[in-house]
Every structure is written in structure tokens, then in C-alpha cells.
Design a protein around this motif. Sequence first.
Motif, PDB file in Angstrom:
ATOM      1  N   GLY A  56       0.815  -1.204   0.000  1.00 14.20           N
ATOM      2  CA  GLY A  56       0.000   0.000   0.000  1.00 14.20           C
ATOM      3  C   GLY A  56       0.849   1.255   0.000  1.00 14.20           C
ATOM      4  N   LEU A  57       1.974   1.208   0.725  1.00 16.92           N
ATOM      5  CA  LEU A  57       2.859   2.373   0.787  1.00 16.92           C
ATOM      6  C   LEU A  57       3.504   2.652  -0.567  1.00 16.92           C
ATOM      7  CD1 LEU A  57       4.179   4.542   2.555  1.00 16.92           C
ATOM      8  CD2 LEU A  57       5.998   2.909   3.084  1.00 16.92           C
ATOM      9  N   ILE A  58       3.961   1.599  -1.252  1.00 13.27           N
ATOM     10  CA  ILE A  58       4.575   1.771  -2.580  1.00 13.27           C
ATOM     11  C   ILE A  58       3.568   2.373  -3.556  1.00 13.27           C
ATOM     12  CG2 ILE A  58       5.457   0.508  -4.584  1.00 13.27           C
ATOM     13  CD1 ILE A  58       6.848  -1.384  -2.670  1.00 13.27           C
ATOM     14  N   ILE A  59       2.325   1.900  -3.508  1.00 16.70           N
ATOM     15  CA  ILE A  59       1.289   2.418  -4.405  1.00 16.70           C
ATOM     16  C   ILE A  59       1.022   3.891  -4.121  1.00 16.70           C
ATOM     17  CG2 ILE A  59      -1.145   2.224  -5.040  1.00 16.70           C
ATOM     18  CD1 ILE A  59      -0.937  -0.774  -4.481  1.00 16.70           C
ATOM     19  N   ASP A  60       0.885   4.242  -2.835  1.00 17.71           N
ATOM     20  CA  ASP A  60       0.538   5.617  -2.479  1.00 17.71           C
ATOM     21  C   ASP A  60       1.663   6.603  -2.789  1.00 17.71           C
ATOM     22  OD1 ASP A  60      -2.045   5.092  -1.638  1.00 17.71           O
ATOM     23  OD2 ASP A  60      -1.455   4.675   0.425  1.00 17.71           O
ATOM     24  N   GLU A  61       2.907   6.151  -2.740  1.00 18.54           N
ATOM     25  CA  GLU A  61       4.029   7.062  -2.954  1.00 18.54           C
ATOM     26  C   GLU A  61       4.440   7.156  -4.423  1.00 18.54           C
ATOM     27  OE1 GLU A  61       7.224   5.977  -0.390  1.00 18.54           O
ATOM     28  OE2 GLU A  61       6.331   6.983   1.347  1.00 18.54           O
ATOM     29  N   ALA A  62       3.874   6.315  -5.296  1.00 18.91           N
ATOM     30  CA  ALA A  62       4.245   6.325  -6.719  1.00 18.91           C
ATOM     31  C   ALA A  62       3.544   7.471  -7.442  1.00 18.91           C
ATOM     32  CB  ALA A  62       3.889   4.995  -7.360  1.00 18.91           C
ATOM     33  N   ASP A  63       4.267   8.187  -8.264  1.00 14.92           N
ATOM     34  CA  ASP A  63       3.697   9.277  -9.054  1.00 14.92           C
ATOM     35  C   ASP A  63       2.744   8.726 -10.107  1.00 14.92           C
ATOM     36  OD1 ASP A  63       5.195  11.116  -7.651  1.00 14.92           O
ATOM     37  OD2 ASP A  63       6.873  11.082  -9.083  1.00 14.92           O
ATOM     38  N   GLY A  64       1.627   9.404 -10.267  1.00 12.75           N
ATOM     39  CA  GLY A  64       0.677   9.027 -11.304  1.00 12.75           C
ATOM     40  C   GLY A  64      -0.123   7.786 -11.019  1.00 12.75           C
ATOM     41  N   MET A  65      -0.068   7.283  -9.765  1.00 13.36           N
ATOM     42  CA  MET A  65      -0.810   6.076  -9.409  1.00 13.36           C
ATOM     43  C   MET A  65      -2.058   6.439  -8.614  1.00 13.36           C
ATOM     44  SD  MET A  65       0.360   3.068 -10.367  1.00 13.36           S
ATOM     45  CE  MET A  65      -0.340   1.964  -9.148  1.00 13.36           C
ATOM     46  N   PRO A  66      -3.173   5.749  -8.855  1.00  5.94           N
ATOM     47  CA  PRO A  66      -4.320   5.881  -7.951  1.00  5.94           C
ATOM     48  C   PRO A  66      -3.920   5.396  -6.555  1.00  5.94           C
ATOM     49  CG  PRO A  66      -4.949   4.804 -10.003  1.00  5.94           C
ATOM     50  CD  PRO A  66      -3.453   4.854  -9.988  1.00  5.94           C
ATOM     51  N   SER A  67      -4.685   5.758  -5.571  1.00  4.51           N
ATOM     52  CA  SER A  67      -4.345   5.382  -4.203  1.00  4.51           C
ATOM     53  C   SER A  67      -4.584   3.896  -3.959  1.00  4.51           C
ATOM     54  CB  SER A  67      -5.174   6.197  -3.210  1.00  4.51           C
ATOM     55  OG  SER A  67      -6.547   5.865  -3.322  1.00  4.51           O
ATOM     56  N   ALA A  68      -3.935   3.368  -2.922  1.00  8.88           N
ATOM     57  CA  ALA A  68      -4.152   1.968  -2.538  1.00  8.88           C
ATOM     58  C   ALA A  68      -5.611   1.749  -2.144  1.00  8.88           C
ATOM     59  CB  ALA A  68      -3.218   1.601  -1.381  1.00  8.88           C
ATOM     60  N   ALA A  69      -6.226   2.780  -1.531  1.00  9.43           N
ATOM     61  CA  ALA A  69      -7.635   2.674  -1.142  1.00  9.43           C
ATOM     62  C   ALA A  69      -8.519   2.502  -2.372  1.00  9.43           C
ATOM     63  CB  ALA A  69      -8.059   3.894  -0.341  1.00  9.43           C
ATOM     64  N   ALA A  70      -8.145   3.167  -3.477  1.00 11.31           N
ATOM     65  CA  ALA A  70      -8.928   3.042  -4.713  1.00 11.31           C
ATOM     66  C   ALA A  70      -8.872   1.610  -5.238  1.00 11.31           C
ATOM     67  CB  ALA A  70      -8.407   4.018  -5.758  1.00 11.31           C
ATOM     68  N   TYR A  71      -7.690   0.980  -5.162  1.00 14.81           N
ATOM     69  CA  TYR A  71      -7.564  -0.416  -5.606  1.00 14.81           C
ATOM     70  C   TYR A  71      -8.376  -1.350  -4.708  1.00 14.81           C
ATOM     71  CZ  TYR A  71      -4.011   0.390  -9.162  1.00 14.81           C
ATOM     72  OH  TYR A  71      -3.355   0.792 -10.302  1.00 14.81           O
ATOM     73  N   ALA A  72      -8.308  -1.126  -3.400  1.00  9.55           N
ATOM     74  CA  ALA A  72      -9.045  -1.980  -2.472  1.00  9.55           C
ATOM     75  C   ALA A  72     -10.550  -1.844  -2.692  1.00  9.55           C
ATOM     76  CB  ALA A  72      -8.677  -1.617  -1.035  1.00  9.55           C
ATOM     77  N   HIS A  73     -10.998  -0.621  -2.977  1.00 13.52           N
ATOM     78  CA  HIS A  73     -12.427  -0.392  -3.193  1.00 13.52           C
ATOM     79  C   HIS A  73     -12.890  -1.031  -4.495  1.00 13.52           C
ATOM     80  CE1 HIS A  73     -16.313   1.624  -3.180  1.00 13.52           C
ATOM     81  NE2 HIS A  73     -16.077   2.025  -4.421  1.00 13.52           N
ATOM     82  N   ARG A  74     -12.106  -0.878  -5.557  1.00  8.47           N
ATOM     83  CA  ARG A  74     -12.520  -1.369  -6.867  1.00  8.47           C
ATOM     84  C   ARG A  74     -12.509  -2.905  -6.939  1.00  8.47           C
ATOM     85  NH1 ARG A  74     -12.313   0.770 -12.110  1.00  8.47           N
ATOM     86  NH2 ARG A  74     -12.414   2.795 -11.073  1.00  8.47           N
ATOM     87  N   PHE A  75     -11.468  -3.527  -6.345  1.00  8.45           N
ATOM     88  CA  PHE A  75     -11.310  -4.984  -6.486  1.00  8.45           C
ATOM     89  C   PHE A  75     -11.711  -5.753  -5.229  1.00  8.45           C
ATOM     90  CE2 PHE A  75      -8.382  -3.028  -9.504  1.00  8.45           C
ATOM     91  CZ  PHE A  75      -8.745  -3.677 -10.681  1.00  8.45           C
TER      92      PHE A  75
END
Length: 234
Positions: free
Chosen positions: A57-76
Motif C-alpha cells: 500500500g505504501l509503494i502504491i501511495d508514494e508512486a507518481d501518477g498512481m491511484p491510491s491503494a484505497a482506490a484499488y481496495a475499493h474497486r477490487f
Amino acid sequence: NSPDMWIKKEGAFEGIVPPELFYTAQGILRARAHRYSDEELIEKLRNLYQRHGYLSGLIIDEADGMPSAAAYAHRFGSLVRAYQAVGFTPDRDYQYLEVNQFLRRLHPEIVSQTERMIAEVGGSVERDPATDLLTVNREFTVSLVLARCQLLDNGRRRWKVRFDTSLAPDITVAVRLDDSNQAALDYYLLPRLDFGQARIHLADHNGIEFECYRFDSLDYLYGMARRIRIRRAA
């Protein structure tokens, strides 16, 4: 009101952060609010996985141009399912966390179903919104707890039932879950007078001191709440 109707003054107070940093952050937030398709989300996650060789989750949130980890958890449904879609298997076992998420959704469903069934048989029930403690017919209190199924190395199953000693309900309904922890297996109606300890452990086969309280459904509990109209004598 829309922004064009706002009355505002720029620079009325000294900012906590420099303006350029604030507007950069606003741009990132707007970019993350963009509605991506499932395919776009998976492609971004796959590219991130290939760059780092690992995901969190931290890698996803800190990556430029990436949706948030929360967005991935909500969608999938969870981050684990998003990871699986790009072929990443976490080192730690996330199945336990997924079960926890499911149980948090299942518990209020069972409580609501119990409320409805008691009302259908003519009983009254009051539910404490803070604790989910049920007061039935203003006569006794009921607490529903979910007992997760734990598979031991020897193939045997165990269930740990925790009593809410702070609420001190008259009856604790322990819902034993099946092997997948996705559905109810059976029910134990445990009166506080007979079970004063903080927790008990159940196995596939238990002594009579436990089995006499086991039921395949909650019909017995509903029967305790049933009210029958008595005709007035002439």
C-alpha cells in the motif's frame, strides 16, 4: 455553492506550506480522482510491480501518477485481489485480513436478521447502536459473536468464542463459521449463568456441557422471544 460564487481573499493568512507545494498536492489529488477503468488500474499496477518487484500500500501511495491503494481496495474488493490480478503473491498471508473484512460485514447482517425474525414472531427487540446488544421483550439481553474456524496442522478444527464480559449479556449466541469462514455452521446459545469465563474453545466434538447448547438454527432463540395472544376469559 460552486467556486465562482465563493467570496475569498488570497493570502489572507500565512500558509502552513509554500503555495507551490500546495498546488502540486492539489494536482496530485485531482489526478488520483480520475476515474480509471479496471484495465487501466491493472496496467498501472502491473508496471509498478515490474519496476519494484514488490507491491504494498505504501509503494502504491508514494508512486507518481498512481491511484491510491484505497482506490484499488475499493474497486477490487481488497488489495490482495488487485495483487493477484498482476501475478504478485505477498510474502505474508493476507487471507486472515480478508476474512476479518468479511466478518465485519457479516456480523451486522446476522444481527439485523435476528432483529427481523424476532419481530416476525411477535417479540420486541431493542438494539444498542454502539454495542449491537439486543434487548428482547425487555426481559433478557443477547449478544451475537462470530467464532472463526481455525484449521490445525493435524487437520482438526477449533473455534475460539470470546464473551463480551463488559456487556454481560444474559445469552451469548456464538455463531460457528464453516471451514471457509464464509457462512454459519451452527449456533451455540450460551447463558451467562453457566459461562462466566472470558472465552471458551470448541472442537468438532465437544462434551455434553457444550453440546446441550448447540443448535442448527436460531429457531430456539426466536421461540424464546415469541409472544402468543391469550383470549380474555368470559
